[in-house]
Structure formats: structure tokens, C-alpha cells
Design an enzyme around this catalytic site. Structure first.
Site, mmCIF file in Angstrom:
data_model
loop_
_atom_site.group_PDB
_atom_site.id
_atom_site.type_symbol
_atom_site.label_atom_id
_atom_site.label_comp_id
_atom_site.label_asym_id
_atom_site.label_seq_id
_atom_site.Cartn_x
_atom_site.Cartn_y
_atom_site.Cartn_z
ATOM 1 N N ILE A 19 7.992 5.671 3.643
ATOM 2 C CA ILE A 19 8.230 5.589 2.207
ATOM 3 C C ILE A 19 7.179 4.695 1.558
ATOM 4 O O ILE A 19 6.703 3.729 2.156
ATOM 5 C CB ILE A 19 9.661 5.064 1.919
ATOM 6 C CG1 ILE A 19 9.995 5.132 0.421
ATOM 7 C CG2 ILE A 19 9.883 3.673 2.478
ATOM 8 C CD1 ILE A 19 11.470 4.870 0.109
ATOM 9 N N CYS A 20 6.797 5.052 0.341
ATOM 10 C CA CYS A 20 5.916 4.254 -0.492
ATOM 11 C C CYS A 20 4.608 3.925 0.228
ATOM 12 O O CYS A 20 3.902 4.815 0.674
ATOM 13 C CB CYS A 20 6.658 2.993 -0.943
ATOM 14 S SG CYS A 20 5.847 2.081 -2.272
ATOM 15 N N GLY A 21 4.263 2.642 0.370
ATOM 16 C CA GLY A 21 2.990 2.252 0.946
ATOM 17 C C GLY A 21 2.756 2.751 2.354
ATOM 18 O O GLY A 21 1.603 2.945 2.764
#
Length: 214
Positions: free
Chosen positions: A107-109
């Protein structure tokens, strides 16, 4: 038993893990007969890490102690420190997981790290919006597989943007098959909308002796 490895690193985005780790660890809504789940925090050293929220975590195990098979899952949370070369080892391990049929959930980064190593070049995936991976992962070549949704599940690869934590959790739980389908639907809709009717629908899917008031 499923073994869920949660990679921990400094500046880990606490909120992105909350839904999924709470449900997998507590098992409070698990269906009857569901496989047990073991959560282990993993890192590149035995040193404590500090999350974005200021919490301190002592890793349970090291990267080279993880076992990659069809009962394993690697969860990669977002953080502001994914650009550090020290995380290359866990991304290499993520490739081993995918090849072995084990699940990888980022998720995300964390999606930028996967993209930078080519692990998203040939599979449907998402991140923090179109153009985000191009900006932060110069080696990224998976643009035609990018899906502009909060979270995308492609067999044993589940990716999400920073605002997709709830749907990401739902897709992870669905992959593990530990909830009844009606429980999962009511659980997701309750937390998505906050409407009380979904809470009561959720309660009706559970055994009468379940302790689910929390």
C-alpha cells in the site's frame, strides 16, 4: 495456518494497517472452521522501528527467516522511508513470494518500491494515482497495467493507494478466506458508510456466543 509477515520500518503509516491487522489478529469475525492466522512483524534488523504515529515496534523476525509458500503472506505498509536502499532485501523477498504463489500486499509508498524493481510491470495494480509511480519509481514500466482504483487485487498481488486501506483490508481478508462472504460484505459496508443497519447485519452473520462489541 497462514503466516502473515508484516514488514515494519521507520515512519510506517499506522492507519494503513489498522483494519487488516486488527481483524486478522483478533479473529473476532472469522467464519467457523477458518484457518488460524499468525502475524509476525519482520524487518531488516533487530532494532526497534518508530511508526509515523510515534509507536515503537520490536520486530519478531528478520527477512531471511521468512518462509515463502502458499500459506504465507507479506504485507508492505506505506512509509516515508521506502527510498532507502536498506529495503531492497524485502522487495527481493517479495519477488520470491510472488513466484512461490505466496501473497504480497503493498500500500502507498510500498508500491513505489515494487514498481522500481519491475514487480508491477506485467500485472494489474494501483497506487496513489496515475503518474505517482512514474514520479517516484524511474524504472517503472507498468503504466498500461495501472488501474485507477483505491485497491486492486490480482491473484496473489494486492496493491492500494494511501486512501484505500479499507478496501485493501477487505481484499486481503477475502484472499485468505477467513470470513463468511456475508460477514465480509456487512463488515466492509459498515466501516465504509457508518450506517447502523450494516452493523446489525454483521452481528446476524456471527455465532450467538461471539464477543464482537469492541
Amino acid at each position: 495456518m497462514f503466516t502473515i509477515y508484516v514488514y515494519v520500518l521507520d515512519t510506517l503509516a499506522d492507519w494503513e494497517l489498522g483494519y487488516v491487522t486488527a481483524e486478522l489478529n483478533s479473529g473476532r469475525f472469522f467464519r467457523k472452521g477458518a484457518q488460524r492466522v499468525s502475524l509476525k512483524t519482520v524487518s531488516d534488523s533487530r532494532e526497534t522501528v518508530t511508526t509515523m504515529g510515534g509507536l515503537t515496534i520490536m520486530p519478531d523476525c528478520l527477512i531471511d527467516e521468512m518462509v515463502a509458500d502458499e500459506t504465507s503472506m507479506l504485507i508492505l505498509p506505506g512509509a516515508n522511508t521506502w527510498s532507502s536502499p536498506r529495503h531492497g532485501a524485502v522487495i527481493e523477498k517479495a519477488g520470491e513470494f510472488l513466484s512461490a504463489g505466496a501473497a504480497v500486499c503493498a500500500i502507498c509508498g510500498a508500491t513505489t518500491a515494487l514498481a522500481g524493481c519491475g514487480l508491477l510491470d506485467q500485472r494489474p495494480h494501483t497506487s496513489n494515482g496515475p503518474g505517482f509511480l512514474d514520479m517516484f519509481s524511474p524504472g517503472y514500466k507498468g503504466q498500461r497495467f495501472y488501474v485507477d482504483q483505491p485497491s486492486v487485487a490480482d491473484h496473489n498481488l494486492i496493491t492500494a493507494g494511501c486512501a484505500g486501506a479499507l478496501l485493501w483490508a477487505r481484499q486481503i481478508i477475502e484472499y485468505l478466506d477467513v470470513f463468511q462472504s456475508d460477514t465480509l460484505e456487512a463488515w466492509y459496508e459498515y466501516f465504509r458508510t457508518g450506517k447502523h443497519e450494516y452493523f446489525y447485519a454483521l452481528m446476524k452473520t456471527l455465532p450467538c456466543d461471539s464477543d464482537t462489541a469492541s
